[in-house]
Every structure is written in C-alpha cells, then in structure tokens.
Design an enzyme around this catalytic site. Structure first.
Site, short mmCIF file in Angstrom:
data_model
loop_
_atom_site.label_atom_id
_atom_site.label_comp_id
_atom_site.label_asym_id
_atom_site.label_seq_id
_atom_site.Cartn_x
_atom_site.Cartn_y
_atom_site.Cartn_z
N LYS A 149 33.82 49.02 40.36
CA LYS A 149 33.13 48.18 41.34
C LYS A 149 31.73 47.81 40.88
O LYS A 149 31.19 46.78 41.29
CB LYS A 149 33.02 48.90 42.68
CG LYS A 149 34.31 49.48 43.20
CD LYS A 149 35.17 48.43 43.85
CE LYS A 149 36.49 49.02 44.28
NZ LYS A 149 37.33 48.13 45.00
C1 LIG Z 1 39.11 53.60 41.74
C2 LIG Z 1 39.81 52.40 42.28
N1 LIG Z 1 40.92 51.98 41.67
C3 LIG Z 1 41.59 50.91 42.11
C4 LIG Z 1 41.20 50.21 43.24
C5 LIG Z 1 42.00 49.02 43.66
O1 LIG Z 1 41.29 47.84 43.43
P1 LIG Z 1 41.53 46.55 44.34
O2 LIG Z 1 41.22 46.97 45.75
O3 LIG Z 1 40.59 45.56 43.83
O4 LIG Z 1 42.95 46.19 44.20
C6 LIG Z 1 40.07 50.64 43.91
C7 LIG Z 1 39.58 49.96 45.14
O5 LIG Z 1 40.28 49.32 45.84
C8 LIG Z 1 39.34 51.73 43.42
O6 LIG Z 1 38.23 52.14 44.02
N1 LIG Z 2 38.88 50.72 46.81
C1 LIG Z 2 37.85 50.09 47.55
C2 LIG Z 2 38.35 49.44 48.80
C3 LIG Z 2 38.54 47.98 48.58
O1 LIG Z 2 37.34 47.38 48.61
P1 LIG Z 2 37.00 45.95 48.00
O2 LIG Z 2 35.54 45.88 48.21
O3 LIG Z 2 37.34 45.95 46.57
O4 LIG Z 2 37.69 44.95 48.79
C4 LIG Z 2 36.78 51.11 47.76
O5 LIG Z 2 36.72 52.02 46.96
O6 LIG Z 2 36.02 51.06 48.68
#
Ligand SMILES: Cc1ncc(COP(=O)(O)O)c(C=O)c1O
Ligand SMILES: N[C@@H](CCOP(=O)(O)O)C(=O)O
Length: 482
Positions: free
Chosen positions: A118
């Site tokens: 993120k």
């Molecule tokens: C560690 C981790 N892996 C995978 C995901 C999945 O990513 P996305 O929500 O963008 O599909 C997230 C968050 O959603 C995450 O925090």
């Molecule tokens: N996995 C995310 C939840 C999804 O959040 P987004 O901001 O990617 O839409 C988290 O760790 O919070």
C-alpha cells in the site's frame, strides 16, 4: 484526460484529475475511471530508456502525465521524486524484482514505511493531496476503511501534512497484533483510529454511506484514501510497468502477473496496465478462503457474502467479500455501459446479493480478451508455501504473498506457459508473525523502525456499526454540526 463514473450515462461530462482526487467516490455511488486508456504499446522502448536513465520516479512521472494534465510537468515530476525514492523504499529500484526459480519472480513492493504494498501508492497520494490542497487553500478529512494495511500506510503517509486529517475504520479484533500496534500507537491529533464491531466490508460500507450523503461529505470535506480513489490505482499501474521492464529485454515479450486480491485494487491496476498495451499475458487473481472473486472468474457468478460468512483467515488483509474495484472491471467488461453497471452494483446486488454474467457473451471475454484467470488457497496451502519457499530459496514470504505463490505455482503446473510469472509481494512477514512461527518455527525479522511498537500506548475509539454514530464522531472531532 477527463474522468467518468462507472455509473454515468452516455455523454456525461468528464472531470479533471485533481477534482476526482479530492472527490474519491463519485456522487452517483460509482467509481471514477479515465474516459479512455492512454496507449503505451508503441512506447515501450521509450519507457525502457526512461527506466534505465531516470529509474522508478522518472518512469512514474512518464506514466502519470498520461493521466494527469492539470498539474504542470515540473510539479508532477517533483511529486513523483519525493514519493518514490531509495530513502523511502530502501533500494534504488524502489520495487525490485527477484527470481525465485524457473521464471517465477517476486516483485518486492513492501519495502516502504509500513511494510506493505500500500505504501507504493499511498506515498504518492500524500504528496498529491498536500499539493492540491495547498493550491486550493482547502482542507480534507480522509475517511478510510482498513483490514490492516491501508490504514497504517495512509496514516504514515498523511501524518504531519498540512490540511489533512484521517479517520480510519478498522474491524475490531480482526487485525494482527503487529497491524494493531502499528496503527494504534500513532499519537497524533490529526489521526483518529476507530474500531468497528464488524468485518472490513462493514467498515467499507460505512465509508460509502458517509460519502453517499453528499451534503455531509461537502460540509465536512470528506475524502478517500481507499482504492475507490482512482489516484491509488494509477499509482499502482507504475509497478506493473517497472516489473515488466525488469523481467524482459525486448518489447514483444509477454509476462504474467499473479496478484493476491481482496478489494480488487491491486489487480485492477494490472488490468489498466494491460488495457494500455503492456504485454501482460495472464492476470492471475489469488484469493484466500474468502473466494468471492475466484468464484466469479471460475463461474461468472458474483455473489457477495455477509460478515457472518466472511472467514477469519491467516491472510487477514484479504478477508474481503465485497470487492469495491470489481465494479471498475465490470464496467470495462460490459463495454463501458454505465446504466447496466449501475443496475448490477446497485439494485441487483441490493435485492439479490449476487449477479450472474455466465450466460451472456461477456463472460467468455474475461479470459480471452482481458486475460483473467484465478485460484485460491487454504491456510494449509499458505503454511506449506511459506515453508517451501523458505526451504528452497531462503526467502521468507508473508501469508498474502504465499496465497499468490501457491496460486501461481498451481496455475503453471496446470497450464504451463513459457513467459515469466511475477507474483506481487504484498506485505512483509513481520506483520503476520503467528503464521510465520507456525510455518517455520522461527520469528520473522523485525525491521528496526518497528522494534518498540509494542511498548507504546494505543489510541483507538470503539464504535458500533452505525453510520449516524460515525457521522457524529467525525462532526464532534471537527467541531462542526453533524
Ligand atoms: C497484504 C495485502 N495483500 C493483498 C491485499 C489485496 O489487495 P487488493 O485489496 O488491492 O485486492 C491487501 C489489501 O487488500 C493486503 O493488505
Ligand atoms: N487490504 C486492505 C483493504 C482494502 O483496502 P484498499 O484501500 O486497497 O481498498 C487493507 O489492508 O486495509
């Protein structure tokens, strides 16, 4: 470049990038997308030169300027350079790719300030928000939802910035001890952590309910940092291109990506990159036991699940049963038919909790035209994969990345394919120590920056799953009427 909502009617007027940056969710409840995708197919050689000459930030600028024409070039380049550099991400490549074995690669996206992918987008968002708010003389109160990683990435990227406050909803008791410590130890009057009785989807529903109250949104200057905000996705497009450049040496080489998925943000950025002409063969989506998306890509049925049906798993950040960004893909799949998208994600999902595209011509295009395939993993698969990758390669991966490696290995064994397969690493093992201990009987390495988190006092407010209570809390903190 102008942006339209996934629920807009034909001919709707588009908005410029900086407007939708601050807007987050579109007023009609849809998600913003560019009116069309820029074409990079004929410019891959140029991108390779930019990558070699200017690195990640230069590549990011070159891609972003295709989407952003209301920030001048010099300012945008500065924003990219401040967001993506070796000081923030630990290596000159920012997002290096390493080979595990036989064409199976890992893209290391988790070396930023909070040890999850993120950070790659959130660092850019922090810069963009500060720039645009300064320019407009405005303030923004960010309302977000997290299952563990978005929250801390947002708070670390926004704290200390002028004109920004953060209200972050978390599913009470569902994040790992490290994730809780990382967020709740932040002691900053501009940050409010809120623990909601419910799952991530409940938190996300609350964010959308507040955003859909347009009067409240405007009066309290509510903005978004979740991947419902287009800026998050466009930032993520950059690492698909960077990874592709690192594993290819000529412009006609295809690469497949395997993406651990929950809210469909990460893989949606891959979809955008592919639509722009990046030679991606397969976009392989990996889920855990919360396999709503895998079910859709196997059957054509999208069936959201309730909180009670959402499993608590060892890849908790992916414990998501209503994938916000999936609407963006369906809009493209349906030939950008906003009316039909609005009906599916509005009335149909509300009335039936599901929709079925298996019958029509659209579903066949999911694999053939859009390159999607999918798989899922169980707890046992993740533990075995963490153990296998450690034993074979001395690389420690976290359970979410293990979801991806498991699904990628399974897919390659089943379908073959000579192109490189890049698994997107989404977090570092330190965030998920219990599963690492179970798999390897040892502790994950704790980066120095996180060594004393456990000792710090916690700052978090408990809240029921209630939109009125949330609005009252926000208004009270801002000293405004609800
Ligand atoms: C560690 C981790 N892996 C995978 C995901 C999945 O990513 P996305 O929500 O963008 O599909 C997230 C968050 O959603 C995450 O925090
Ligand atoms: N996995 C995310 C939840 C999804 O959040 P987004 O901001 O990617 O839409 C988290 O760790 O919070």
């Amino acid at each position: 470049m102008r942006y339209i909502s996934t629920r807009s009617l034909p001919g709707a007027a588009g908005l410029p990038f900086c407007d939708i940056l601050l807007e987050g969710l579109a007023p009609d409840g849809g998600l913003y997308l560019p009116e069309s995708y820029p074409d990079l197919a004929g410019r891959l050689g140029e991108l390779r030169e930019v990558w070699q000459r200017e690195g990640y930030a230069g590549l990011g600028f070159t891609i972003l300027r295709e989407f952003i024409d209301d920030i001048d070039d010099e300012d945008l380049r500065g924003i990219c350079t401040r967001a993506w550099n070796a000081d923030v991400f630990g290596t000159p490549e920012v997002a290096p790719v390493t080979e595990l074995a036989d064409g199976l690669h890992l893209a290391h996206l988790s070396n930023g300030p909070t040890a999850a992918f993120k950070d790659m987008a959130m660092q850019l968002l922090g810069q963009l928000f500060e720039y645009e708010l300064e320019r407009r003389g405005r303030e923004l109160n960010i309302l977000g939802a997290t299952s563990g990683d978005t929250g801390s990435a947002a708070e670390y990227a926004m704290r200390g910035r002028n004109r920004i406050r953060v209200f972050m909803l978390t599913p009470a008791g569902r994040m790992t001890p490290f994730q809780q410590a990382q967020m709740f130890s932040l002691d900053d009057p501009a940050i409010t952590n809120i623990a909601v009785e419910g799952v991530f989807d409940d938190c996300q529903d609350l964010v959308k309910a507040v955003s859909n109250d347009l009067a409240f949104k405007q009066r309290h200057s509510i903005g978004a940092v979740n991947s419902i905000n287009w800026a998050r996705l466009v930032a993520q497009v950059v690492y698909y291109v960077a990874a592709w450049l690192q594993v290819t040496s000529s412009d006609d080489e295809q690469v497949s990506f395997c993406v651990p998925s929950g809210n469909f943000g990460n893989i949606c950025a891959g979809h955008v990159a592919r639509q722009m002409g990046l030679p991606i063969r397969t976009l392989l989506l990996a889920t855990n036991e919360n396999n709503v998306l895998d079910e859709f890509f196997r059957t054509g049925v999208y069936r959201v699940r309730s909180g009670a049906e959402t499993h608590e798993t060892s890849s908790p950040s992916m414990d998501i049963s209503k994938a916000s960004n999936f609407e963006r893909f369906v809009f493209d799949l349906l030939g950008r038919d906003g009316e039909r998208t609005a009906e599916l994600f509005g009335a149909t999902l509300t009335a039936q909790g599901s929709f079925d595209l298996s019958d029509g011509p659209d579903f066949a295009r999911v694999r053939e035209d859009f390159g999607f395939a999918s798989g899922s993993s169980t707890h046992a698969d993740r533990v075995a994969t963490i153990r296998q990758v450690w034993q074979d390669h001395e690389v420690m991966i976290d359970p979410h990345t293990a979801d991806g490696v498991h699904v990628a290995q399974d897919f390659r064994a089943r379908e073959g394919g000579s192109e490189p397969m890049v698994v997107l690493e989404t977090a570092l093992p330190v965030k998920f120590a219990a599963t690492i201990r179970e798999a390897l009987d040892r502790e994950p390495e704790v980066p120095a920056a996180f060594a004393h988190l456990d000792d710090l006092p916690r700052h978090v407010v408990d809240l029921p799953k209630d939109v009125t209570a949330l609005k009252e809390l926000i208004a009270k903190r801002l000293d405004l009427p609800a």
